[in-house]
Design a protein around this motif. Sequence first.
Motif, PDB file in Angstrom:
ATOM      1  N   HIS A  71     -28.777 -38.797 -64.609  1.00 28.44           N
ATOM      2  CA  HIS A  71     -28.279 -38.712 -65.806  1.00 28.44           C
ATOM      3  C   HIS A  71     -28.692 -37.244 -66.528  1.00 28.44           C
ATOM      4  O   HIS A  71     -28.407 -37.335 -67.512  1.00 28.44           O
ATOM      5  CB  HIS A  71     -28.877 -40.090 -66.733  1.00 28.44           C
ATOM      6  N   GLY A  72     -29.554 -36.610 -65.682  1.00 22.95           N
ATOM      7  CA  GLY A  72     -29.814 -35.397 -66.384  1.00 22.95           C
ATOM      8  C   GLY A  72     -31.078 -35.326 -67.533  1.00 22.95           C
ATOM      9  O   GLY A  72     -31.373 -34.377 -68.201  1.00 22.95           O
ATOM     10  N   LEU A  73     -31.681 -36.468 -67.347  1.00 18.35           N
ATOM     11  CA  LEU A  73     -32.949 -36.453 -68.319  1.00 18.35           C
ATOM     12  C   LEU A  73     -34.193 -35.504 -67.751  1.00 18.35           C
ATOM     13  O   LEU A  73     -34.459 -35.533 -66.672  1.00 18.35           O
ATOM     14  CB  LEU A  73     -33.380 -37.776 -68.353  1.00 18.35           C
ATOM     15  N   ALA A  74     -34.847 -35.019 -68.727  1.00 22.81           N
ATOM     16  CA  ALA A  74     -36.056 -34.286 -68.412  1.00 22.81           C
ATOM     17  C   ALA A  74     -37.227 -35.370 -68.507  1.00 22.81           C
ATOM     18  O   ALA A  74     -37.255 -36.050 -69.602  1.00 22.81           O
ATOM     19  CB  ALA A  74     -36.405 -33.243 -69.365  1.00 22.81           C
ATOM     20  N   MET A  75     -38.175 -35.326 -67.401  1.00 21.35           N
ATOM     21  CA  MET A  75     -39.186 -36.281 -67.445  1.00 21.35           C
ATOM     22  C   MET A  75     -40.595 -35.665 -67.028  1.00 21.35           C
ATOM     23  O   MET A  75     -40.535 -34.699 -66.020  1.00 21.35           O
ATOM     24  CB  MET A  75     -38.747 -37.561 -66.463  1.00 21.35           C
ATOM     25  N   THR A  76     -41.567 -36.313 -67.410  1.00 21.88           N
ATOM     26  CA  THR A  76     -42.703 -36.242 -66.923  1.00 21.88           C
ATOM     27  C   THR A  76     -43.297 -37.383 -66.138  1.00 21.88           C
ATOM     28  O   THR A  76     -42.655 -38.514 -66.626  1.00 21.88           O
ATOM     29  CB  THR A  76     -43.980 -35.784 -67.879  1.00 21.88           C
ATOM     30  N   VAL A  77     -44.047 -37.589 -65.245  1.00 17.30           N
ATOM     31  CA  VAL A  77     -44.808 -38.681 -64.871  1.00 17.30           C
ATOM     32  C   VAL A  77     -45.913 -38.983 -65.150  1.00 17.30           C
ATOM     33  O   VAL A  77     -46.906 -38.034 -65.119  1.00 17.30           O
ATOM     34  CB  VAL A  77     -44.604 -38.877 -63.098  1.00 17.30           C
ATOM     35  N   ASP A  78     -46.340 -40.088 -65.911  1.00 21.53           N
ATOM     36  CA  ASP A  78     -47.906 -40.575 -66.417  1.00 21.53           C
ATOM     37  C   ASP A  78     -48.576 -40.977 -65.401  1.00 21.53           C
ATOM     38  O   ASP A  78     -48.337 -42.121 -64.735  1.00 21.53           O
ATOM     39  CB  ASP A  78     -47.464 -41.291 -67.397  1.00 21.53           C
ATOM     40  N   THR A  79     -49.298 -40.164 -64.611  1.00 16.56           N
ATOM     41  CA  THR A  79     -50.150 -40.748 -63.450  1.00 16.56           C
ATOM     42  C   THR A  79     -51.466 -39.872 -63.174  1.00 16.56           C
ATOM     43  O   THR A  79     -51.281 -38.687 -63.646  1.00 16.56           O
ATOM     44  CB  THR A  79     -49.292 -40.711 -62.243  1.00 16.56           C
ATOM     45  N   SER A  80     -52.586 -40.466 -62.765  1.00 14.79           N
ATOM     46  CA  SER A  80     -53.429 -39.734 -62.281  1.00 14.79           C
ATOM     47  C   SER A  80     -53.610 -39.627 -60.717  1.00 14.79           C
ATOM     48  O   SER A  80     -54.681 -39.052 -60.200  1.00 14.79           O
ATOM     49  CB  SER A  80     -54.895 -40.269 -62.980  1.00 14.79           C
ATOM     50  N   ARG A  81     -52.797 -40.138 -60.208  1.00 19.51           N
ATOM     51  CA  ARG A  81     -52.751 -40.278 -58.618  1.00 19.51           C
ATOM     52  C   ARG A  81     -51.700 -39.259 -57.879  1.00 19.51           C
ATOM     53  O   ARG A  81     -50.503 -38.842 -58.289  1.00 19.51           O
ATOM     54  CB  ARG A  81     -52.381 -41.370 -57.837  1.00 19.51           C
ATOM     55  N   ALA A  82     -52.504 -38.215 -57.155  1.00 20.21           N
ATOM     56  CA  ALA A  82     -51.563 -37.219 -56.374  1.00 20.21           C
ATOM     57  C   ALA A  82     -50.308 -37.784 -55.562  1.00 20.21           C
ATOM     58  O   ALA A  82     -49.401 -37.010 -55.665  1.00 20.21           O
ATOM     59  CB  ALA A  82     -52.602 -36.154 -55.493  1.00 20.21           C
ATOM     60  N   ALA A  83     -50.605 -38.592 -54.987  1.00 13.71           N
ATOM     61  CA  ALA A  83     -49.736 -39.182 -54.229  1.00 13.71           C
ATOM     62  C   ALA A  83     -48.340 -39.741 -55.068  1.00 13.71           C
ATOM     63  O   ALA A  83     -47.106 -39.653 -54.605  1.00 13.71           O
ATOM     64  CB  ALA A  83     -49.774 -40.496 -53.392  1.00 13.71           C
ATOM     65  N   VAL A  84     -48.685 -40.357 -56.022  1.00 11.01           N
ATOM     66  CA  VAL A  84     -47.497 -40.886 -56.838  1.00 11.01           C
ATOM     67  C   VAL A  84     -46.920 -39.567 -57.654  1.00 11.01           C
ATOM     68  O   VAL A  84     -45.680 -39.450 -57.816  1.00 11.01           O
ATOM     69  CB  VAL A  84     -48.140 -41.583 -58.001  1.00 11.01           C
ATOM     70  N   ALA A  85     -47.937 -38.570 -57.950  1.00  7.42           N
ATOM     71  CA  ALA A  85     -47.239 -37.450 -58.847  1.00  7.42           C
ATOM     72  C   ALA A  85     -46.031 -36.839 -57.658  1.00  7.42           C
ATOM     73  O   ALA A  85     -44.981 -36.127 -57.970  1.00  7.42           O
ATOM     74  CB  ALA A  85     -48.134 -36.400 -58.986  1.00  7.42           C
ATOM     75  N   GLU A  86     -46.666 -36.680 -56.661  1.00  6.17           N
ATOM     76  CA  GLU A  86     -45.946 -35.874 -55.542  1.00  6.17           C
ATOM     77  C   GLU A  86     -44.413 -36.654 -55.318  1.00  6.17           C
ATOM     78  O   GLU A  86     -43.506 -36.064 -55.153  1.00  6.17           O
ATOM     79  CB  GLU A  86     -46.634 -35.955 -54.270  1.00  6.17           C
ATOM     80  N   ALA A  87     -44.639 -38.025 -55.237  1.00  2.00           N
ATOM     81  CA  ALA A  87     -43.053 -38.690 -54.893  1.00  2.00           C
ATOM     82  C   ALA A  87     -42.414 -38.744 -56.185  1.00  2.00           C
ATOM     83  O   ALA A  87     -41.210 -38.556 -56.183  1.00  2.00           O
ATOM     84  CB  ALA A  87     -43.745 -40.349 -55.109  1.00  2.00           C
ATOM     85  N   ALA A  88     -43.106 -38.733 -57.423  1.00  2.00           N
ATOM     86  CA  ALA A  88     -42.020 -38.617 -58.790  1.00  2.00           C
ATOM     87  C   ALA A  88     -41.403 -36.989 -58.620  1.00  2.00           C
ATOM     88  O   ALA A  88     -40.165 -37.106 -59.318  1.00  2.00           O
ATOM     89  CB  ALA A  88     -43.039 -38.926 -59.907  1.00  2.00           C
ATOM     90  N   LEU A  89     -42.206 -36.192 -58.490  1.00  2.00           N
ATOM     91  CA  LEU A  89     -41.713 -34.901 -58.619  1.00  2.00           C
ATOM     92  C   LEU A  89     -40.448 -34.834 -57.337  1.00  2.00           C
ATOM     93  O   LEU A  89     -39.530 -34.189 -57.925  1.00  2.00           O
ATOM     94  CB  LEU A  89     -42.739 -33.810 -58.254  1.00  2.00           C
ATOM     95  N   SER A  90     -40.660 -35.338 -56.427  1.00  2.00           N
ATOM     96  CA  SER A  90     -39.616 -35.290 -55.465  1.00  2.00           C
ATOM     97  C   SER A  90     -38.348 -36.222 -55.649  1.00  2.00           C
ATOM     98  O   SER A  90     -37.276 -35.693 -55.600  1.00  2.00           O
ATOM     99  CB  SER A  90     -40.003 -35.933 -54.214  1.00  2.00           C
ATOM    100  N   ALA A  91     -38.514 -37.274 -56.786  1.00  2.00           N
ATOM    101  CA  ALA A  91     -37.568 -37.955 -57.268  1.00  2.00           C
ATOM    102  C   ALA A  91     -36.872 -37.361 -58.210  1.00  2.00           C
ATOM    103  O   ALA A  91     -35.859 -37.760 -58.658  1.00  2.00           O
ATOM    104  CB  ALA A  91     -38.257 -39.258 -57.498  1.00  2.00           C
TER     105      ALA A  91
END
Length: 271
Positions: A71-91
């Motif tokens: 939908h074109g939204l700009a997002m950050t992921v609220d996480t302290s885990r690298a694996a979660v951050a990596e998956a979220a950035l890829s998404a």
Amino acid sequence: MGVLNVTPDSFSDGGRYADLGDAVAHALRMRDEGADLIDVGGESTRPGAGRVDAETEIARVVPVIAELAAHGLAMTVDTSRAAVAEAALSAGALGVNDVSGGLADPDMARVVRDAGCPWILMHWRGHSDRMADLAHYDDVVADVREELSARVEEALAAGVDASKIAIDPGLGFAKRAEDNWALSARLDVLVDMGWPVLFASSRKSYLGRLLADAEGHPRPVGEREAATLATTVLAVAAGAWGVRVHDVRGNIDAVRVWQATSGARPLSSPS
């Protein structure tokens, strides 16, 4: 920054947006109300909260982030885990809001560096189930400044782009109410460090305690918006780069009033 918790147990809105459709609709509503960023979190960091595993956190945030990216939204992921951050950035997430400031997962700096994305480093001393025991300071403002400086220096040493770093004083995280008020009163000390400062007070318990009734019962979470608006205006006036809030429209209205008042020319003196 609009808060989107896709958790069952967050202190303010746990369970309200666990369904993908509800989460997307709420994020779109916050975008339409003026949010510049949506902060998507899949693990509660409320005081006393236990941890979930990385797989659970990923399963909560990635489908939401992928749909919001479409939908074109700009997002950050609220996480302290690298694996979660990596998956979220890829998404499709554009940055990482790390409540541990990189301390919880030593691999986070690599993920952020390789992605070249923004990284918000919050002041943190330990996970939610033990952080209340860590709220001891000689001078909370000086100590938080020093500890945040150390987090920034470590990020820079790991190769993270200086232009991508922001900081957050971490209100409520290993902080007593008086610590939160002291940091709010001297937010300029952190602004003067030269990094964008994110201020996150929305609906937090220290506001509820301030507004307690005659019997000493804290103001309920859903009735702390007026207090949140006041903290937002004070933080913006002190130079904060951004505010992380649940009620986007109300906070934007408050900031617009402050901006209009600050920009108004003084009346001419009578002749």
